[in-house]
Design an enzyme around this catalytic site. Structure first.
Site, PDB file in Angstrom:
ATOM      1  N   TYR A  66       0.863  -1.189   0.000  1.00  0.00           N
ATOM      2  CA  TYR A  66       0.000   0.000   0.000  1.00  0.00           C
ATOM      3  C   TYR A  66       0.897   1.236   0.000  1.00  0.00           C
ATOM      4  CZ  TYR A  66      -3.347   3.518   1.653  1.00  0.00           C
ATOM      5  OH  TYR A  66      -4.130   4.643   1.786  1.00  0.00           O
ATOM      6  N   LYS A  95       4.951   9.081   8.969  1.00  0.00           N
ATOM      7  CA  LYS A  95       4.698   8.502  10.290  1.00  0.00           C
ATOM      8  C   LYS A  95       5.714   8.911  11.369  1.00  0.00           C
ATOM      9  CE  LYS A  95       2.313   4.644   8.069  1.00  0.00           C
ATOM     10  NZ  LYS A  95       0.931   4.573   8.569  1.00  0.00           N
ATOM     11  N   ASP A 154       9.400   2.571  -0.467  1.00  0.00           N
ATOM     12  CA  ASP A 154       8.382   3.281   0.305  1.00  0.00           C
ATOM     13  C   ASP A 154       8.572   2.873   1.773  1.00  0.00           C
ATOM     14  OD1 ASP A 154       4.721   3.372   0.348  1.00  0.00           O
ATOM     15  OD2 ASP A 154       6.261   4.289   1.600  1.00  0.00           O
TER      16      ASP A 154
HETATM   17  P1  KE4 Z   1      -0.720   8.275   4.616  1.00  0.00           P
HETATM   18  O1  KE4 Z   1      -1.190   9.023   3.381  1.00  0.00           O
HETATM   19  O2  KE4 Z   1      -1.838   7.455   5.253  1.00  0.00           O
HETATM   20  O3  KE4 Z   1      -0.002   9.174   5.615  1.00  0.00           O
HETATM   21  O4  KE4 Z   1       0.405   7.236   4.142  1.00  0.00           O
HETATM   22  C1  KE4 Z   1       0.099   6.317   3.134  1.00  0.00           C
HETATM   23  C2  KE4 Z   1       1.072   5.150   3.237  1.00  0.00           C
HETATM   24  C3  KE4 Z   1       2.093   5.071   2.297  1.00  0.00           C
HETATM   25  N1  KE4 Z   1       2.991   4.052   2.339  1.00  0.00           N
HETATM   26  C4  KE4 Z   1       2.916   3.097   3.293  1.00  0.00           C
HETATM   27  C5  KE4 Z   1       3.920   1.994   3.294  1.00  0.00           C
HETATM   28  C6  KE4 Z   1       1.895   3.142   4.283  1.00  0.00           C
HETATM   29  O5  KE4 Z   1       1.835   2.172   5.221  1.00  0.00           O
HETATM   30  C7  KE4 Z   1       0.954   4.185   4.259  1.00  0.00           C
HETATM   31  C8  KE4 Z   1      -0.173   4.283   5.267  1.00  0.00           C
HETATM   32  N2  KE4 Z   1      -0.350   3.166   6.121  1.00  0.00           N
HETATM   33  C9  KE4 Z   1      -1.677   2.895   6.620  1.00  0.00           C
HETATM   34  C10 KE4 Z   1      -1.552   1.707   7.589  1.00  0.00           C
HETATM   35  N3  KE4 Z   1      -1.891   0.512   6.946  1.00  0.00           N
HETATM   36  C11 KE4 Z   1      -2.295   4.098   7.276  1.00  0.00           C
HETATM   37  C12 KE4 Z   1      -3.530   3.779   8.096  1.00  0.00           C
HETATM   38  C13 KE4 Z   1      -4.774   4.362   7.476  1.00  0.00           C
HETATM   39  O6  KE4 Z   1      -4.913   4.286   6.223  1.00  0.00           O
HETATM   40  O7  KE4 Z   1      -5.603   4.888   8.245  1.00  0.00           O
END
Ligand code: KE4
Length: 418
Positions: free
Chosen positions: A129, A252, A224
């Protein structure tokens, strides 16, 4: 007022059942809900809180900044301090741009890779993701071409026609695809350790192989590390596995719970980003003073301390205890800790890809999640997420968790079969 009552779908408990609690406060390794129930928290805001909730060094940094203003739309020294820290701590980063989320970071990194190479196609892996920007929202397409098909309404076919998709850890498939079309690819992007399909480490040689294949075909390798950065090691997966990507995305932990993302990498690539170069990218609140105050405080702590060996040993004790409880109740399970992340599958293992993770017993996981929650343990509300630790998780939390696991496993195990 809000779709599903949540501002991000995973918080709705839709994939584990039950109603989400609403949080009143966080304290160290604990969350307290609006009815006063307390939970040991293994989500830590999905990764950011390596120092746990409301750690004094974070609170003090934010309090000091608050009275000086929350946003200026003009450069500040704290952004330079953050950039210097990221360049020092992440091996592959020579220059970096701050944004407001992981989604913005990966979206921008892909645009830079396409601008740098003049190519449009890129490869991602099923189960990885990278946030919710259009090009990444693809489901496994039909046919050999591994062409992506939109996996959400509102994503035009045109937005994903250049997205190729292959199973994680399948290096031969990548080699074959690049043998055919390698010179059409701008990049390969991946979570170097998967954390969005449960925790799935790279197979030996996988990362090294991707580095070699992308190099041979003039494509960029993008790690990533929004989730793995400062989590699987201080310098992320690229430090732990010794493979240098061309671009890295972060998020994060670098914001310590405030909205921050970043993309960075080799200088000659990053110098193509506006205003120095032609690749456009911008953001009203990028590098804002509160986010950099909190982020710098957490990163400063991580430079002055080394919590990683202890966090991984703790995580392995946690996973071993969970697997022991589940197997004692006759529930097949596998998993491991990696740095300050950990994960279990209700699947005998090995789990090397999303396709294998998808064979886990998700229904039984939902019941296990509910039984743990009733006993004051908050696991990620999805079988396809990783667990996160903080320096505030200690013996008390571990003991409570493993006691709850013994009871919850019994309920969902022998006696709990549907
Ligand atoms: P954000 O746009 O949510 O800050 O980051 C996206 C993202 C990009 N790359 C990786 C490897 C990530 O894990 C994420 C976001 N992770 C999820 C957890 N599975 C965020 C939780 C959510 O979507 O509420």
């Amino acid at each position: 007022m809000i779709p599903g009552g949540v501002n991000s779908p995973v918080r709705s408990f839709k994939s584990v059942g039950g109603e989400p609690f609403f949080v009143e406060r966080g304290e160290g390794a604990w969350l307290v809900d609006t009815e006063g129930h307390r939970y040991v928290d293994y989500i830590m805001s999905w990764g950011p809180l390596l120092l746990g909730h409301a750690h004094p060094v974070i609170v003090e940094a934010l309090e000091a900044q608050l009275v000086r203003g929350t946003s200026f739309g003009a450069p500040t020294g704290a952004e330079v301090e953050m950039a210097e820290r990221l360049v020092r701590m992440v091996p592959g980063v020579e220059m970096v741009r701050l944004v407001n989320s992981g989604t913005e970071a990966t979206m921008s990194a892909l645009r830079v890779a396409r601008g740098h190479t003049g190519r449009n196609r890129f490869l991602k892996f099923t189960g990885c993701y990278h946030g919710h920007a259009d090009p990444f929202l693809v489901a496994a397409g039909s046919g050999v071409a591994t062409l992506g098909l939109p996996n959400s309404p509102g994503v035009p076919e045109a937005a994903v026609q250049d997205t190729a998709l292959l199973p994680f850890n399948d290096l031969d498939a990548v080699r074959d695809l690049f043998q055919e079309d390698g010179d059409e690819f701008a990049a390969v992007i991946l979570e170097p350790v998967m954390g969005n399909a449960g925790l799935i480490p790279p197979a030996p040689g996988f990362l090294e192989g991707l580095r070699e294949i992308t190099e041979a075909h003039g494509a960029l390798l993008i790690f990533d590390e929004v989730m793995t950065g400062f989590r699987v090691a201080r310098g992320g997966a690229q430090e732990r596995f010794g493979v240098l990507p061309d671009l890295t995305t972060l998020g994060k932990v670098i914001g310590a719970g405030l909205p921050v993302g970043a993309f960075g990498g080799r200088r000659e690539i990053m110098e193509e980003v506006a205003p120095v170069g032609p690749v456009y990218q911008a953001g009203t609140l990028s590098g804002n003073p509160l986010a950099t105050a909190a982020g710098n405080a957490q990163l400063r702590w991580l430079e002055e301390n080394d919590p990683y060996p202890e966090l991984e040993a703790y995580g392995q004790r946690l996973v071993d205890g969970l697997l022991e409880a589940l197997s004692a109740a006759g529930v097949p399970a596998s998993g491991r800790a990696l740095g300050s992340m950990w994960g279990i599958f209700l699947h005998p293992g090995p789990v090397r890809s999303f396709e294998e993770a998808a064979q886990a017993d998700t229904e039984r996981f939902g019941r296990f999640h509910r039984e743990m929650l009733r006993r004051g343990v908050f696991l990620a509300p999805s079988p396809f997420e990783a667990g996160f630790l903080s320096v505030m998780h200690g013996e008390k939390e571990l003991e409570l968790t493993l006691k709850a696991a013994g009871e919850a496993a019994e309920v969902v195990g022998h006696g709990g079969d549907l």
